[in-house]
Design a protein around this motif. Structure first.
Motif, short mmCIF file in Angstrom:
data_model
loop_
_atom_site.label_atom_id
_atom_site.label_comp_id
_atom_site.label_asym_id
_atom_site.label_seq_id
_atom_site.Cartn_x
_atom_site.Cartn_y
_atom_site.Cartn_z
N SER A 149 5.83 -9.67 -6.35
CA SER A 149 5.46 -8.84 -7.65
C SER A 149 4.23 -8.23 -6.92
CB SER A 149 5.17 -9.86 -8.84
OG SER A 149 3.83 -10.56 -8.24
N GLY A 150 3.89 -7.15 -7.85
CA GLY A 150 2.98 -6.11 -7.52
C GLY A 150 3.29 -4.86 -7.40
N GLY A 151 4.21 -4.53 -6.97
CA GLY A 151 4.81 -3.16 -6.53
C GLY A 151 4.69 -2.14 -7.75
N GLY A 152 4.65 -0.71 -7.18
CA GLY A 152 4.62 0.20 -8.35
C GLY A 152 4.37 1.62 -7.71
N LEU A 153 4.16 2.44 -8.42
CA LEU A 153 3.92 3.89 -8.04
C LEU A 153 2.67 4.07 -7.80
CD1 LEU A 153 5.03 6.85 -7.49
CD2 LEU A 153 4.76 7.19 -9.80
N VAL A 154 2.46 4.68 -6.71
CA VAL A 154 0.69 4.82 -6.34
C VAL A 154 0.63 6.35 -5.81
CG1 VAL A 154 0.66 3.71 -4.09
CG2 VAL A 154 -1.42 3.93 -5.75
N GLY A 208 -4.17 5.72 -2.13
CA GLY A 208 -4.53 4.84 -3.38
C GLY A 208 -4.13 3.40 -2.74
N SER A 209 -4.20 2.13 -3.60
CA SER A 209 -4.40 1.01 -3.58
C SER A 209 -3.24 0.33 -4.18
CB SER A 209 -5.50 0.46 -3.15
OG SER A 209 -6.45 0.78 -2.32
N ASN A 269 -4.39 -0.53 1.42
CA ASN A 269 -5.37 0.31 0.99
C ASN A 269 -4.72 1.53 1.77
OD1 ASN A 269 -6.91 -1.60 -0.48
ND2 ASN A 269 -8.06 -1.95 1.31
N ASP A 270 -5.46 2.77 1.54
CA ASP A 270 -5.05 4.09 2.11
C ASP A 270 -3.60 4.27 2.23
OD1 ASP A 270 -5.90 5.88 5.17
OD2 ASP A 270 -5.30 6.63 3.14
N LEU A 271 -2.72 4.06 1.05
CA LEU A 271 -1.42 4.02 1.13
C LEU A 271 -0.81 5.60 1.68
CD1 LEU A 271 -0.49 1.49 -1.62
CD2 LEU A 271 0.21 1.50 0.45
N LYS A 272 0.13 5.50 2.17
CA LYS A 272 0.73 6.68 2.76
C LYS A 272 2.18 6.94 2.34
CE LYS A 272 -1.94 6.24 7.11
NZ LYS A 272 -3.11 7.15 6.48
N PRO A 273 2.74 8.02 2.34
CA PRO A 273 4.07 8.11 1.63
C PRO A 273 5.16 7.28 2.64
CG PRO A 273 3.11 10.27 1.61
CD PRO A 273 1.98 9.21 2.15
N ASP A 274 4.76 7.16 4.06
CA ASP A 274 5.57 6.47 4.81
C ASP A 274 5.69 4.88 4.57
OD1 ASP A 274 5.30 8.27 8.06
OD2 ASP A 274 6.37 8.72 6.15
N ASP A 275 4.63 4.65 3.54
CA ASP A 275 4.61 3.20 3.23
C ASP A 275 5.69 2.81 2.06
OD1 ASP A 275 1.12 3.46 3.43
OD2 ASP A 275 2.65 2.28 4.85
N THR A 276 6.07 3.55 1.73
CA THR A 276 7.30 3.66 0.56
C THR A 276 8.40 2.94 1.15
OG1 THR A 276 6.76 5.81 -0.51
CG2 THR A 276 9.00 4.70 -0.97
N ALA A 277 8.97 1.71 0.45
CA ALA A 277 9.84 0.67 0.94
C ALA A 277 9.85 -0.43 -0.36
CB ALA A 277 9.51 0.19 2.17
N GLY A 301 13.28 -7.76 -3.64
CA GLY A 301 11.86 -7.53 -3.30
C GLY A 301 11.10 -6.78 -4.45
N THR A 302 10.05 -6.18 -4.07
CA THR A 302 8.91 -5.35 -5.04
C THR A 302 8.95 -4.19 -4.38
OG1 THR A 302 7.09 -5.48 -6.34
CG2 THR A 302 6.85 -6.39 -4.10
N GLN A 303 9.21 -2.94 -5.25
CA GLN A 303 9.08 -1.68 -4.70
C GLN A 303 7.91 -1.21 -4.74
OE1 GLN A 303 11.91 0.06 -3.33
NE2 GLN A 303 10.44 1.93 -2.99
N VAL A 304 7.33 -0.31 -3.62
CA VAL A 304 6.22 0.31 -3.66
C VAL A 304 6.54 1.89 -3.09
CG1 VAL A 304 4.24 0.78 -2.13
CG2 VAL A 304 4.77 -1.57 -2.74
N THR A 305 5.99 2.75 -4.04
CA THR A 305 6.50 4.16 -4.01
C THR A 305 5.07 4.81 -3.89
OG1 THR A 305 8.70 3.89 -5.09
CG2 THR A 305 7.62 5.97 -4.96
N VAL A 306 5.04 5.68 -2.94
CA VAL A 306 3.72 6.37 -2.65
C VAL A 306 4.10 7.94 -2.66
CG1 VAL A 306 1.67 6.84 -1.10
CG2 VAL A 306 2.76 4.50 -0.93
N SER A 307 3.49 8.51 -3.67
CA SER A 307 4.13 9.87 -4.00
C SER A 307 3.23 10.54 -4.83
CB SER A 307 5.39 10.00 -4.72
OG SER A 307 5.97 11.19 -4.84
#
Length: 119
Positions: free
Chosen positions: A7-12, A16-17, A82-90, A112-118
């Motif tokens: 858990s804990g994923g989201g759009l950032v 961001g963190s 921390n310091d999330l980048k678009p390439d961390d999206t997964a 899983g839990t989706q992380v989207t950096v955008s």
């Protein structure tokens, strides 16, 4: 039977963190916990692992930005990103080692839990 819940994923936004959480049910004897991720069209890759709650290993692309921690008694793991980048999206997945065997290996690991950096 051991089950893992992420858990804990989201759009950032970039820079961001986020903090991801993993919990293992079933009272397993966990010796290590790890986080993996898989982006569309790419292979699943190791993000970070922690052994016996102390020794941490990180993938090259996240070292210095992500921190893994675990509580072996509670069978939980946390990934501070921390310091999330678009390439961390997964999609991010948790894995645990019970004794000397990792629970998840080949094939589908579920949602899983989706992380989207955008922006």
């Amino acid at each position: 039977q051991v089950q893992l819940e992420e858990s804990g994923g989201g759009l950032v936004q970039p820079g961001g963190s986020l903090t991801l959480f993993c919990r293992a049910s079933g009272s397993p004897r966990i010796t290590a916990m790890g986080w993996y991720r898989q982006a569309p069209g790419k292979q699943r890759e190791l993000v970070a692992s922690i052994f016996s709650g102390t020794r941490a290993v990180y993938g090259d692309s996240v070292r210095g930005r992500f921190t893994i921690s675990s509580d072996i008694r509670r069978n939980t793991a946390t990934l501070q990103m921390n310091d999330l980048k678009p390439d961390d999206t997964a999609a991010y997945y948790c894995n645990v080692r019970i004794g000397s065997v990792w629970l998840r290996s080949e094939g589908s690991w579920g949602q899983g839990t989706q992380v989207t950096v955008s922006l």
